[in-house]
Design a protein around this motif. Structure first.
Motif, short mmCIF file in Angstrom:
data_model
loop_
_atom_site.label_atom_id
_atom_site.label_comp_id
_atom_site.label_asym_id
_atom_site.label_seq_id
_atom_site.Cartn_x
_atom_site.Cartn_y
_atom_site.Cartn_z
N MET A 29 3.16 36.91 -26.31
CA MET A 29 2.79 37.24 -24.93
C MET A 29 3.75 36.55 -23.96
N SER A 30 4.04 37.19 -22.84
CA SER A 30 4.88 36.55 -21.83
C SER A 30 4.12 35.40 -21.19
N GLU A 31 4.87 34.46 -20.61
CA GLU A 31 4.20 33.31 -19.98
C GLU A 31 3.30 33.76 -18.83
N ALA A 32 3.77 34.75 -18.07
CA ALA A 32 2.99 35.23 -16.93
C ALA A 32 1.66 35.84 -17.39
N ALA A 33 1.74 36.67 -18.44
CA ALA A 33 0.52 37.32 -18.96
C ALA A 33 -0.42 36.28 -19.57
N ALA A 34 0.16 35.33 -20.32
CA ALA A 34 -0.66 34.29 -20.95
C ALA A 34 -1.35 33.44 -19.89
N THR A 35 -0.62 33.10 -18.84
CA THR A 35 -1.19 32.27 -17.77
C THR A 35 -2.33 32.99 -17.07
N LEU A 44 -10.70 31.50 -27.69
CA LEU A 44 -10.90 32.86 -27.17
C LEU A 44 -9.59 33.52 -26.74
N ALA A 45 -8.58 32.70 -26.45
CA ALA A 45 -7.29 33.24 -25.98
C ALA A 45 -6.63 34.13 -27.02
N MET A 46 -7.02 33.98 -28.29
CA MET A 46 -6.42 34.81 -29.35
C MET A 46 -7.23 36.09 -29.61
N HIS A 47 -8.24 36.34 -28.77
CA HIS A 47 -9.10 37.53 -28.94
C HIS A 47 -9.66 37.64 -30.36
N PRO A 48 -10.33 36.61 -30.83
CA PRO A 48 -10.83 36.65 -32.21
C PRO A 48 -11.96 37.67 -32.38
N ASP A 49 -12.14 38.13 -33.59
CA ASP A 49 -13.26 39.02 -33.92
C ASP A 49 -14.51 38.21 -34.27
N VAL A 50 -14.30 36.97 -34.70
CA VAL A 50 -15.40 36.08 -35.07
C VAL A 50 -15.08 34.69 -34.52
N MET A 51 -16.12 34.01 -34.03
CA MET A 51 -15.96 32.61 -33.61
C MET A 51 -16.79 31.72 -34.54
N LEU A 52 -16.15 30.66 -35.04
CA LEU A 52 -16.82 29.69 -35.91
C LEU A 52 -16.91 28.36 -35.17
N PHE A 53 -18.10 27.80 -35.11
CA PHE A 53 -18.32 26.53 -34.42
C PHE A 53 -18.85 25.50 -35.41
N MET A 111 1.47 32.91 -26.64
CA MET A 111 2.91 33.07 -26.45
C MET A 111 3.67 32.94 -27.78
N ASN A 112 3.34 31.92 -28.58
CA ASN A 112 4.10 31.65 -29.81
C ASN A 112 3.73 32.58 -30.95
N VAL A 113 2.45 32.92 -31.03
CA VAL A 113 1.99 33.72 -32.18
C VAL A 113 1.96 35.21 -31.86
N GLN A 114 1.52 35.54 -30.66
CA GLN A 114 1.37 36.96 -30.32
C GLN A 114 2.49 37.49 -29.44
#
Length: 246
Positions: free
Chosen positions: A112-118, A155-164, A107-110
């Motif tokens: 997105m509406s609250e409904a779509a984010a939820t 994952l909510a930000m649809h990343p291209d790479v995940m770092l753990f 919501m804050n960065v991309q």
């Protein structure tokens, strides 16, 4: 294969402490890299340099064709959006519900509406086996559940790479499996991942490549079979002999 992330002669020093000593590495799209090695070998610093939490002392980091460590802060924020990071400690906002933790960045960065984010957040919670925890407070969850929320949040930000960064090291032993299973499922979706871990069985099962780091250097790379069954470097053999029970 398309290379998504590459480092050339990457170094990081804090005064006279040389934590990374010229790391050359290449990560291809869809690849799962597991980085192993003793504590203090530079593994976490390497990850933190990849997503610009640390600024390299010298060398280059190239992500999707851009030299990351030459970018301005505004551009770095865009890069960070494409790299999900999961830490040892879960870093959830204690005063927000699980759902609010997941909704915040989309919501804050991309925008997105609250409904779509939820809607997205609920689907991600279902994916990590926590569909019934949307309204829970983080403090009411077990460590394993909190780490799975942290993965869903990344994952909510649809990343291209995940770092753990050692995602299970702060967990009680019985909770380790539930987190590793989520990461294993993620690997099967084709997500590009770099995972620092001490879980050798997991590394054997999930990694496309295992990298052994020691004293700020990437000493050996190979398939799990090559590294665990036929290590070439004496230091790799020594490390594995201490932690692998035959």
């Amino acid at each position: 294969m398309t290379t998504i992330l590459e480092t050339k002669k990457l170094t990081k020093s804090y005064g006279n402490n040389h934590v990374l000593k010229g790391i050359d590495s290449k990560i291809d799209k869809g690849e799962v890299i597991v980085v192993i090695g003793p504590s203090g070998s530079g593994k976490s610093t390497y990850l933190r340099c990849l997503n610009s939490l640390e600024t390299p002392t010298s060398g280059e980091i190239e992500f999707e064709g851009q030299i990351v460590n030459q970018l301005a802060e505004v551009q770095l924020d865009k890069i960070r959006e494409k790299m999900g990071m999961v830490f040892q400690s879960f870093n959830l906002f204690a005063n927000y519900s699980v759902l609010q933790n997941l909704n915040l960045a989309p919501m804050n960065v991309q925008g997105m509406s609250e409904a779509a984010a939820t809607e997205q957040s609920k689907a991600l919670l279902a994916q990590v086996g926590l569909a019934d925890k949307a309204d829970a407070q983080p403090a009411s969850l077990s460590g394993g559940q909190q780490q799975r929320v942290a993965i869903a949040r990344a994952l909510a930000m649809h990343p291209d790479v995940m770092l753990f960064d050692e995602p299970t090291s702060a967990l009680d032993p019985e909770m380790v499996g539930e987190v590793l299973n989520v990461i294993k499922d993620l690997a099967q979706t084709g997500m590009t991942m770099v995972i620092v871990t001490h879980e050798m069985g997991f590394a054997k099962n999930v990694a496309d490549q295992v990298w052994f780091m020691d004293q700020g250097q990437l000493l050996e790379k190979g398939t799990p079979e090559q590294i665990f069954d036929h290590p070439q470097e004496e230091r790799t053999k020594d490390f594995l002999s201490k932690i692998l029970v035959s």
